[in-house]
Design a protein around this motif. Structure first.
Motif, mmCIF file in Angstrom:
data_model
loop_
_atom_site.group_PDB
_atom_site.id
_atom_site.type_symbol
_atom_site.label_atom_id
_atom_site.label_comp_id
_atom_site.label_asym_id
_atom_site.label_seq_id
_atom_site.Cartn_x
_atom_site.Cartn_y
_atom_site.Cartn_z
ATOM 1 N N ALA A 130 107.016 6.101 37.087
ATOM 2 C CA ALA A 130 108.226 6.721 36.550
ATOM 3 C C ALA A 130 109.425 6.298 37.385
ATOM 4 C CB ALA A 130 108.092 8.238 36.570
ATOM 5 N N ASN A 131 110.578 6.191 36.712
ATOM 6 C CA ASN A 131 111.815 5.863 37.420
ATOM 7 C C ASN A 131 112.968 6.636 36.788
ATOM 8 O OD1 ASN A 131 112.223 4.536 35.020
ATOM 9 N ND2 ASN A 131 112.419 2.499 35.896
ATOM 10 N N MET A 132 114.192 6.211 37.105
ATOM 11 C CA MET A 132 115.346 6.922 36.580
ATOM 12 C C MET A 132 115.390 6.896 35.056
ATOM 13 S SD MET A 132 119.337 6.064 36.727
ATOM 14 C CE MET A 132 119.070 5.205 35.181
ATOM 15 N N ASP A 133 114.971 5.775 34.459
ATOM 16 C CA ASP A 133 114.945 5.684 33.002
ATOM 17 C C ASP A 133 114.047 6.763 32.404
ATOM 18 O OD1 ASP A 133 116.655 3.509 32.968
ATOM 19 O OD2 ASP A 133 115.017 2.075 33.200
ATOM 20 N N THR A 134 112.989 7.106 33.118
ATOM 21 C CA THR A 134 112.087 8.162 32.658
ATOM 22 C C THR A 134 112.819 9.496 32.571
ATOM 23 O OG1 THR A 134 110.267 7.016 33.788
ATOM 24 C CG2 THR A 134 109.864 9.286 33.074
ATOM 25 N N LEU A 135 113.615 9.783 33.590
ATOM 26 C CA LEU A 135 114.383 11.026 33.606
ATOM 27 C C LEU A 135 115.379 11.078 32.452
ATOM 28 C CD1 LEU A 135 115.201 11.430 37.411
ATOM 29 C CD2 LEU A 135 113.297 12.413 36.147
ATOM 30 N N VAL A 136 116.105 9.975 32.261
ATOM 31 C CA VAL A 136 117.124 9.931 31.209
ATOM 32 C C VAL A 136 116.474 10.026 29.832
ATOM 33 C CG1 VAL A 136 118.966 8.554 30.166
ATOM 34 C CG2 VAL A 136 118.699 8.601 32.646
ATOM 35 N N ALA A 137 115.399 9.259 29.625
ATOM 36 C CA ALA A 137 114.720 9.271 28.326
ATOM 37 C C ALA A 137 114.162 10.650 28.005
ATOM 38 C CB ALA A 137 113.606 8.224 28.320
ATOM 39 N N LEU A 138 113.540 11.295 28.981
ATOM 40 C CA LEU A 138 112.978 12.640 28.757
ATOM 41 C C LEU A 138 114.074 13.657 28.452
ATOM 42 C CD1 LEU A 138 110.174 12.984 31.466
ATOM 43 C CD2 LEU A 138 109.886 13.076 28.988
ATOM 44 N N SER A 139 115.126 13.654 29.245
ATOM 45 C CA SER A 139 116.176 14.665 29.081
ATOM 46 C C SER A 139 116.904 14.516 27.753
ATOM 47 C CB SER A 139 117.167 14.586 30.245
ATOM 48 O OG SER A 139 117.780 13.315 30.297
ATOM 49 N N THR A 140 117.342 13.307 27.442
ATOM 50 C CA THR A 140 118.096 13.099 26.192
ATOM 51 C C THR A 140 117.186 13.159 24.977
ATOM 52 O OG1 THR A 140 117.865 10.685 26.439
ATOM 53 C CG2 THR A 140 119.853 11.712 27.330
ATOM 54 N N GLY A 141 115.956 12.635 25.112
ATOM 55 C CA GLY A 141 115.015 12.669 23.985
ATOM 56 C C GLY A 141 114.654 14.092 23.601
ATOM 57 N N ILE A 142 114.343 14.913 24.603
ATOM 58 C CA ILE A 142 113.986 16.317 24.327
ATOM 59 C C ILE A 142 115.190 17.065 23.754
ATOM 60 C CG2 ILE A 142 113.375 18.500 25.438
ATOM 61 C CD1 ILE A 142 111.661 16.852 27.393
ATOM 62 N N ALA A 143 116.376 16.839 24.326
ATOM 63 C CA ALA A 143 117.580 17.513 23.830
ATOM 64 C C ALA A 143 117.853 17.138 22.377
ATOM 65 C CB ALA A 143 118.777 17.159 24.716
ATOM 66 N N PHE A 144 117.698 15.844 22.036
ATOM 67 C CA PHE A 144 117.962 15.415 20.661
ATOM 68 C C PHE A 144 116.917 15.958 19.694
ATOM 69 C CE2 PHE A 144 117.705 12.564 17.023
ATOM 70 C CZ PHE A 144 119.045 12.413 16.686
ATOM 71 N N LEU A 145 115.636 15.855 20.058
ATOM 72 C CA LEU A 145 114.580 16.334 19.161
ATOM 73 C C LEU A 145 114.656 17.839 18.945
ATOM 74 C CD1 LEU A 145 111.575 14.167 20.429
ATOM 75 C CD2 LEU A 145 112.897 13.858 18.329
ATOM 76 N N PHE A 146 114.962 18.595 19.992
ATOM 77 C CA PHE A 146 115.115 20.035 19.869
ATOM 78 C C PHE A 146 116.276 20.365 18.930
ATOM 79 C CE2 PHE A 146 116.900 24.105 21.494
ATOM 80 C CZ PHE A 146 115.821 24.923 21.174
ATOM 81 N N SER A 147 117.395 19.617 19.088
ATOM 82 C CA SER A 147 118.557 19.817 18.223
ATOM 83 C C SER A 147 118.241 19.420 16.785
ATOM 84 C CB SER A 147 119.750 19.009 18.740
ATOM 85 O OG SER A 147 120.084 19.383 20.054
ATOM 86 N N GLY A 196 121.260 3.442 23.668
ATOM 87 C CA GLY A 196 120.507 3.905 24.831
ATOM 88 C C GLY A 196 119.024 3.598 24.757
ATOM 89 N N LYS A 197 118.656 2.653 23.885
ATOM 90 C CA LYS A 197 117.226 2.368 23.662
ATOM 91 C C LYS A 197 116.528 1.811 24.902
ATOM 92 C CE LYS A 197 118.178 -2.230 21.735
ATOM 93 N NZ LYS A 197 118.069 -3.090 20.534
ATOM 94 N N ASN A 198 117.307 1.108 25.763
ATOM 95 C CA ASN A 198 116.685 0.521 26.955
ATOM 96 C C ASN A 198 116.073 1.580 27.869
ATOM 97 O OD1 ASN A 198 117.293 -2.089 26.215
ATOM 98 N ND2 ASN A 198 119.207 -2.163 27.364
ATOM 99 N N PHE A 199 116.672 2.776 27.889
ATOM 100 C CA PHE A 199 116.111 3.855 28.700
ATOM 101 C C PHE A 199 114.701 4.188 28.228
ATOM 102 C CE2 PHE A 199 120.761 4.817 28.970
ATOM 103 C CZ PHE A 199 120.902 4.574 30.322
ATOM 104 N N PHE A 200 114.514 4.264 26.914
ATOM 105 C CA PHE A 200 113.217 4.633 26.346
ATOM 106 C C PHE A 200 112.211 3.498 26.476
ATOM 107 C CE2 PHE A 200 116.350 7.334 24.359
ATOM 108 C CZ PHE A 200 115.731 8.572 24.341
ATOM 109 N N ILE A 201 112.680 2.250 26.281
ATOM 110 C CA ILE A 201 111.786 1.093 26.405
ATOM 111 C C ILE A 201 111.257 0.976 27.834
ATOM 112 C CG2 ILE A 201 111.676 -1.426 26.343
ATOM 113 C CD1 ILE A 201 113.743 -1.315 24.053
ATOM 114 N N ASN A 202 112.173 1.080 28.799
ATOM 115 C CA ASN A 202 111.763 0.970 30.205
ATOM 116 C C ASN A 202 110.875 2.136 30.633
ATOM 117 O OD1 ASN A 202 113.257 -1.394 30.490
ATOM 118 N ND2 ASN A 202 115.092 -0.321 31.202
#
Length: 563
Positions: free
Chosen positions: A154-171, A138-144
Motif C-alpha cells: 500500500a502507498n499514498m495512492d491507496t489512501l487517496v483511492a480508498l477515501s475518494t472511492g468510498i466517499a463517491f460510492l456512499f454518495s 484521478g484514475k491513476n490513483f486507483f490503477i496504482n
C-alpha cells in the motif's frame, strides 16, 4: 575465490513513483532480487542506486521486477537522464492539464454542495461533475492502488483511492436510494464535493511537488552547461568543428580566446591565461604553456593554444565533479533512512486507524453514526498523506548540495551535510571564497620629484598594461583610466613570462612587473619600505620603472566581501 570482483554499482532512473511509499516499494523489490547487495531509492531524484554482482544478475531483471508492480526503470546508460527528463516533462504537462480541468469541474460541485444543496436535482448534478474527476482524471490513483494491492502493498495512492472511492460510492448510494435512510429517520448525506476536492488538491500537491523536483536538478544542469557542445579539431588537412561527443584521446584541439575548454588535456603549442576558478576557486587566471594540463569547463582568457586530448567524456575532471554531485544528491542522510522506515509502515497503520475510527463512530456515534463515521474515516485517510514525509528530507539534501556545487562547494554526501551542524571552525584557503574574486588596485604610489610630467608616466604605464595578457593587468588598467584616458604610443612591447612586460617610449625603456624584474634599479627608501609593508599585508606588488629608477608601486588585492 574473490566474491566481490564483479560487484558493480549503478544509478538507474525510476519512472512511476508518486510518493515516499513508492520509493520504499521499489527499494524493497530490487533489494530482494538475487545477486543484489544493496539498493537505495531517492524519491527526490527519482533514481535508484543498485550494488549487485554482475555474474548473478543484470539490470533487466530489476526492470522486470518493478514493472510487475507498476513502475519502470530506464536502462539506457547514455541517455537515461535525458529520457527521464522527457518523461517527467510530459507527465508534468499532462498532470497540469488534468489538474486545471478537474479544478474547473470541481468548482460547481463545491458551490452546490456548500450553498445550493437543496436545489432540485443537486445530487445528480454533483454526481455528473464528480464522476469524471474521480474515475477519469484521478484514475491513476486507483490503477496504482490496485497494482500495489496485488502484491499486498500500500502507498499514498491507496489512501487517496480508498477515501475518494468510498466517499463517491456512499454518495452514489444515497443519491439513488435516499429512502433507505429516510425509513430509518436519517437524512441521506452526500460527499461528492469531498471526493472532488480531495482529488483536485492531491493533484495540485503533486503538481507543485513535480516542479520542486525538477528545480532541484538545476545545479547539475549548470555544471553540465560549463562544457561546450563543439570543439575545433586540428588535423593535417586543417581545422574542422566536431561535436564534443566525437572527441577521442589523442585528438589535437585548438582553443581560441574566450572559449571554454571541452576536455582534459596537455598544451603542446601556444600559451594563454586560463580561468580555472570553477575548479580551484582562484579568481586569477593561470598561465598555460607547453606541457601544462588544462581541464574541461575552464575558460581561456587571452591568446590561443593547442592541446592534446587526454581524458574525454566521463573521464574528465568536470564529469567526475558532476558524478560526485549526483552521487551526493542521491545519498541518504541517517534521518532519511529513519523516514523511509516510517513511510514503509505508515500507510497500513493509517488504514488501520481509519477503520478503527469508523468502528468507534458506529459503536458510540448515536444518530447519523455511519455518515459521521464514514466522513471521519475519509478524513483520516486523506490528511495522512505521507508525501511531505518522504519528500522533505531528500529535496532539502538535493537543494543544499546543488546550491553548494553552484558556488564551488562540493559536499561529499548527505552524511557530511547532516553532520555539518557539529562544525565549530572553518578554515578557508582560497581567494574568491570570502573575497569578491575581482582583484583591484588598492594603492598606487608615485615617486616624488619625477623628471617628466606625471601624466606622461601614467599614459606609458597604461599603454604597457593594456598590451599585457596577464589577468592582473586589467586591474591596473581600470585604475589608471580613472586618472587618464590616453595611452602613450609605446614601441617594442614584449611580455616577459612570469615576470612582467617591457616597452620603449621616446627612446627610453620601461618595465612593469614583479620584484623578479628589479635588478639593481634604484628605488627610494620610502617606496622600498612601502612595498615591503604592502607585501606584509598579502598584497601583490607591481613595480613600474625605467632604466634609472622605480617610478611607482601598485598594490593589487582581492577585497573581502561586504556580506
Amino acid at each position: 575465490m574473490d566474491s566481490h570482483k564483479n560487484i558493480k554499482t549503478i544509478s538507474i532512473p525510476v519512472l512511476g513513483m508518486t510518493c515516499a511509499g513508492c520509493a520504499v516499494s521499489v527499494e524493497s523489490i530490487i533489494s530482494a532480487q538475487h545477486g543484489v547487495t544493496q539498493a537505495s531509492v531517492n524519491y527526490a531524484t527519482q533514481k535508484v542506486n543498485v550494488t549487485y554482482d554482475e555474474d548473478s544478475t543484470k539490470p533487466e531483471n530489476f526492470q522486470k521486477a518493478v514493472q510487475s508492480v507498476g513502475y519502470d526503470l530506464i536502462l539506457d546508460t547514455e541517455k537515461g537522464d535525458e529520457l527521464q527528463e522527457e518523461v517527467q516533462a510530459d507527465a508534468y504537462q499532462s498532470l497540469k492539464k488534468r489538474t486545471i480541468i478537474s479544478g474547473i469541474l470541481a468548482l460547481p460541485v463545491v458551490v452546490i454542495g456548500m450553498v445550493f444543496m437543496d436545489m432540485p436535482y443537486a445530487n445528480y448534478i454533483m454526481m455528473v461533475f464528480t464522476a469524471p474527476i474521480v474515475f477519469y482524471f484521478g484514475k491513476n490513483f486507483f490503477i496504482n492502488a490496485y497494482k500495489q494491492a496485488r502484491y499486498s502493498k500500500a502507498n499514498m495512492d491507496t489512501l487517496v483511492a480508498l477515501s475518494t472511492g468510498i466517499a463517491f460510492l456512499f454518495s452514489l448510494f444515497n443519491t439513488f436510494y435516499p429512502k433507505f435512510w429516510h425509513l430509518r429517520g436519517l437524512h441521506p448525506h452526500v460527499y461528492y464535493e469531498a471526493a472532488a476536492v480531495v482529488i483536485v488538491f492531491i493533484m495540485l500537491g503533486k503538481l507543485l511537488e513535480e516542479r520542486a523536483k525538477s528545480n532541484t536538478s538545476s545545479a547539475i544542469k549548470k555544471l553540465i552547461g560549463l562544457q561546450p557542445k563543439t570543439v575545433l579539431l586540428t588535423t593535417e588537412h586543417g581545422e574542422r568543428e566536431i561535436s564534443i561527443g566525437d572527441v577521442s584521446r589523442g585528438d589535437q584541439i585548438l582553443v581560441r580566446s574566450g572559449e571554454k575548454i571541452a576536455v582534459d588535456g596537455k598544451v603542446y603549442e601556444g600559451s594563454s591565461y586560463v580561468d580555472e576558478s570553477m575548479i580551484t576557486g582562484e579568481p586569477v587566471a593561470v598561465l598555460k604553456e607547453q606541457g601544462d594540463k588544462v581541464f574541461a569547463g575552464t575558460i581561456n582568457q587571452k591568446g590561443s593554444f593547442k592541446f592534446i586530448a587526454e581524458q574525454v567524456g566521463s573521464e574528465t575532471m568536470l564529469a567526475q565533479i558532476i558524478k560526485l554531485v549526483q552521487q551526493a544528491q542521491g545519498s541518504k542522510a541517517p534521518v532519511q533512512k529513519l523516514v523511509d522506515k516510517i513511510a514503509g509502515i505508515f500507510v497500513p497503520i493509517v488504514m488501520l486507524i481509519a477503520v478503527i475510527t469508523l468502528g468507534i463512530w458506529l459503536l458510540f456515534g448515536g444518530e447519523n453514526a455511519f455518515s459521521q463515521g464514514l466522513l471521519a474515516m475519509v478524513t483520516v485517510l486523506v490528511i495522512a498523506c505521507p508525501c511531505a514525509l518522504g519528500l522533505a528530507t531528500p529535496t532539502a539534501i538535493m537543494v543544499g548540495i546543488g546550491r553548494g556545487a553552484e558556488n564551488g562547494i562540493l559536499i561529499k554526501d548527505a552524511d557530511a551535510l547532516e553532520s555539518g551542524y557539529k562544525v565549530n571552525a572553518i578554515v578557508l584557503d582560497k581567494t574568491g571564497t570570502i573575497t569578491e574574486g575581482k582583484p583591484q588596485v588598492t594603492e598606487l604610489i608615485w615617486e616624488e620629484g619625477l623628471a617628466i610630467d606625471l601624466q606622461v608616466y601614467r599614459q606609458i604605464f597604461l599603454a604597457m598594461e593594456q598590451n599585457s595578457e596577464h589577468p592582473l593587468a586589467a586591474a591596473i588598467v581600470s585604475e589608471l583610466k580613472k586618472q587618464t584616458n590616453k595611452a602613450a604610443a609605446v614601441t617594442n612591447f614584449q611580455s616577459l613570462t612570469g615576470k612582467g612586460v617591457t616597452a620603449v617610449y621616446d627612446t627610453q625603456s620601461y618595465w612593469a612587473g614583479s620584484h623578479k624584474l628589479l635588478s639593481g634599479q634604484s628605488i627610494s627608501s620610502e617606496l622600498g619600505e612601502y612595498a615591503k609593508s604592502l607585501q606584509a599585508r598579502a598584497a601583490t606588488v607591481i613595480y613600474f620603472f625605467n632604466e634609472t629608477q622605480v617610478l611607482a608601486v601598485a598594490a593589487i588585492a582581492d577585497k573581502v566581501k561586504t556580506t
